[in-house]
Design a protein around this motif. Structure first.
Motif, PDB file in Angstrom:
ATOM      1  N   ASN A 191       0.805  -1.226   0.000  1.00  0.00           N
ATOM      2  CA  ASN A 191       0.000   0.000   0.000  1.00  0.00           C
ATOM      3  C   ASN A 191       0.837   1.274   0.000  1.00  0.00           C
ATOM      4  N   TYR A 192       2.034   1.186   0.589  1.00  0.00           N
ATOM      5  CA  TYR A 192       3.015   2.273   0.484  1.00  0.00           C
ATOM      6  C   TYR A 192       4.312   1.620   0.025  1.00  0.00           C
ATOM      7  N   GLU A 196       6.884   3.299   2.712  1.00  0.00           N
ATOM      8  CA  GLU A 196       7.084   2.509   3.935  1.00  0.00           C
ATOM      9  C   GLU A 196       8.296   1.602   3.806  1.00  0.00           C
ATOM     10  N   ARG A 322      -4.880   1.462   4.215  1.00  0.00           N
ATOM     11  CA  ARG A 322      -3.782   2.020   5.024  1.00  0.00           C
ATOM     12  C   ARG A 322      -3.816   1.310   6.360  1.00  0.00           C
ATOM     13  N   CYS A 323      -2.650   1.029   6.908  1.00  0.00           N
ATOM     14  CA  CYS A 323      -2.676   0.347   8.203  1.00  0.00           C
ATOM     15  C   CYS A 323      -3.314   1.240   9.246  1.00  0.00           C
ATOM     16  N   THR A 324      -3.198   2.567   9.067  1.00  0.00           N
ATOM     17  CA  THR A 324      -3.767   3.502  10.034  1.00  0.00           C
ATOM     18  C   THR A 324      -5.235   3.840   9.739  1.00  0.00           C
ATOM     19  N   ARG A 481      -0.027   8.229  10.405  1.00  0.00           N
ATOM     20  CA  ARG A 481       1.345   7.978  10.830  1.00  0.00           C
ATOM     21  C   ARG A 481       2.102   9.282  11.021  1.00  0.00           C
TER      22      ARG A 481
HETATM   23  O1  G3H Z   1      -0.245   1.581   5.929  1.00  0.00           O
HETATM   24  C1  G3H Z   1       0.085   2.158   6.945  1.00  0.00           C
HETATM   25  C2  G3H Z   1       0.775   3.444   6.865  1.00  0.00           C
HETATM   26  O2  G3H Z   1       1.841   3.503   7.752  1.00  0.00           O
HETATM   27  C3  G3H Z   1      -0.158   4.573   7.095  1.00  0.00           C
HETATM   28  O3  G3H Z   1       0.484   5.737   6.931  1.00  0.00           O
HETATM   29  O4  G3H Z   1      -1.113   7.240   8.071  1.00  0.00           O
HETATM   30  O5  G3H Z   1       0.648   8.129   6.573  1.00  0.00           O
HETATM   31  O6  G3H Z   1      -1.282   6.879   5.637  1.00  0.00           O
HETATM   32  P1  G3H Z   1      -0.379   7.069   6.789  1.00  0.00           P
END
Ligand code: G3H
Length: 544
Positions: A191-192, A196, A322-324, A481
């Motif tokens: 996803n990143y 990431e 997104r994980c967040t 994040r």
């Molecule tokens: O997928 C997880 C990411 O660390 C989320 O990052 O909150 O910047 O989208 P972000």
């Protein structure tokens, strides 16, 4: 597979070949036929994996998959060769890279950054084609990564300068610096794929480790334009690529016992399995970003427009991948109807389209199987008494899935606990704060939470217990994040170690020191070494 899409209005979102703006079209498939190992581009003549874009192409009443490139379906032999090259480059801590001064490593990283910036347009285009991320977010991913590299360079410089001195305690003179750990196995997420991955790869490299890099499941070709920069900016073997199916090519690497750090942004299940493959787990450091099911708790006195705006973006940016992302909305029963109505209205106004379409917030998903997974989660909730609140929710066409707002989601439904990682928004009502708190406390995950209320008493009452359950409590805003200098971590199955610009430098290094008795002889000895620049470790140089 070509699919007939007669009478499916969502098919109109997909372009015909001629509709793709020339600036974003892929002139030809990206064919990655070399593997960077030990500073050489080794030709690969074995089987190749075909990459199909999330963007299907419309031809009459059908949608056709669009092949955008190929990469090696490499085997254990190549992954072991990559590992051996990293081990050789580290050379038990005596290699060129781990013994370079920080100033020299910074120079290599700056050289890499310059070359990377030249590839911005190509990489951004490939992010769109490979994972379906929209243009503004793909550009943001690239630019944020460059900013991250620059911030890392500044942080490592500060760290080194802070340690460029002797300390004297209880008759002992010491100099303490951070030193590399060895060979790092780096695995990034789809996803990143750029940002990431680099959030672990860059600090791992700059601290003097050598790296074996396994490309993500989706988002492989976007590294092709950067391979030459990797090859020419760093000494041989400092970064080595691994392609192929993770479950086949990765466990044998850990079995060797020579990997010192595993860094993975992915699932806790995979991380657990991989750690167990190392014959001496105590020798393996793990830096992990894992699962999350971040909740929003919307209280009766919330500013509802603000809460809707933040929850919508929190739940559905990059299609919820997104994980967040906010993956469960807990809304007080007294306002849930109003909340849902406003949420669905706002959702209806989001742009749908291809990644380069102006205003497209919702785009195709990276894999044809992903829409089916979303259907399965929704079907399960419907069978157990929930309903889809938005009229078109849950409709799909090839890789496009129309977000489904599912209500009321209850314990026992998969959506209540499972991380959906996609465009499905589960909503559940609550009556007492204790119920909302319980949801977070009983979760297997502990990354972040968002609270929506304008009442300081209510916020305070919730913050105190929640900071001991998760690692970030967001007040009247979505989970996220950034900024990247903030600590990014989680409890339970959500993370191991902490990532931020400065924390990552610590995660990929260990302090080592010299110590001597505080005597005239020691002083003479150290003076000689420092004044004649005899050591890279024992010195008081300032890095500009
Ligand atoms: O997928 C997880 C990411 O660390 C989320 O990052 O909150 O910047 O989208 P972000």
């Amino acid at each position: 597979m070509t699919m007939s899409v007669q009478h499916n209005p969502l098919a109109d979102l997909f372009p015909a070949q001629g509709d793709i703006p020339p600036a974003y079209a892929l002139p030809e498939p990206v064919v990655q036929e070399m593997i960077l190992i030990g500073g050489e581009l080794r030709p690969w003549t074995g089987p190749m994996r075909t990459v199909i874009s999330p963007v299907y192409l419309r031809r009459g009443e059908a949608l056709e998959p669009c092949e955008i490139g190929r990469f090696p379906e490499a085997t254990v032999a190549e992954s072991l060769a990559a590992l051996n090259a990293a081990v050789a480059a580290y050379d038990k801590g005596r290699g060129t890279w781990p013994t370079m001064s920080i100033a020299e490593r910074i120079a290599c990283m700056q050289d890499f950054t310059r070359k990377m910036i030249e590839k911005r347009a190509e990489v951004v285009r490939l992010i769109m084609w490979e994972i379906g991320k929209n243009l503004p977010d793909a550009e943001k991913e690239f630019d944020r990564t460059i900013d991250y590299i620059k911030a890392t360079i500044n942080a490592v410089r500060d760290l080194d300068n802070d340690n460029s001195r002797f300390v004297m305690v209880e008759g002992t003179i010491g100099q303490i610096r951070r030193t590399p750990l060895g060979v790092v196995l780096c695995m990034g997420p789809f996803n990143y794929p750029l940002n990431e991955t680099f959030a672990t790869l860059i600090p791992a490299l700059i601290m003097g480790n050598t790296v074996v890099f396994k490309t993500p499941r989706w988002g492989v070709l976007l590294f092709t334009p950067l391979i030459e920069a990797f090859r020419t900016s760093f000494p041989k073997g400092v970064i080595n690529f691994v392609y192929g199916q993770g479950h086949k090519v990765i466990p044998p690497l850990l079995n060797t016992g020579v990997i010192n750090v595993l860094t993975l942004i992915g699932s806790s299940k995979v991380a657990d399995e991989l750690k167990k493959q190392h014959p001496k787990v105590n020798r393996l450091r793990a830096v992990l970003g894992l699962d999350a099911k971040n909740a929003a708790i919307v209280l009766p006195d919330a500013d509802l427009d603000l809460a809707v705006r933040e929850c919508l973006s929190g739940a559905l940016s990059f299609n919820g991948q997104r994980c967040t992302a906010l993956k469960m909305l807990l809304v007080h029963s007294s306002i849930v109807d109003e909340f849902l109505q406003r949420f669905v209205t706002a959702l209806g106004k989001l742009g749908r389209g291809m990644p380069w379409d102006k205003g497209a917030a919702l785009t195709p998903l990276p894999d044809i199987g992903k829409a089916q997974h979303m259907h399965d989660l929704v079907e399960d909730a419907l069978a157990l008494g929930a309903r889809i609140v938005n009229a078109e929710g849950g409709a799909s066409c090839a890789t496009f899935f129309e977000p489904a707002v599912v209500y009321p989601v209850k314990e026992g439904m998969r959506l209540y606990r499972e991380e959906q990682f996609g465009p499905v928004v589960p909503v559940t009502p609550f009556d007492t704060i204790e119920t909302a708190l319980d949801y977070v406390i009983s979760s297997e995950y502990g990354q972040q939470v968002s609270l929506f209320s304008v009442n300081p008493d209510v916020i305070a009452e919730l913050v105190d217990p929640l900071v001991n359950q998760v690692c970030r409590v967001n007040l009247n805003c979505q989970c996220q994040r950034g900024p990247d200098v903030f600590p990014f971590t989680g409890r339970k199955d959500s993370a191991e170690g902490t990532l931020s610009v400065t924390d990552a430098l610590r995660s990929f290094s260990i302090r080592s020191m010299i110590a001597a008795k505080q005597t005239d002889d020691s002083k003479k000895l150290l003076d000689d070494i420092v004044l004649n620049h005899k050591s890279k470790f024992i010195n008081t140089r300032f890095v500009f």
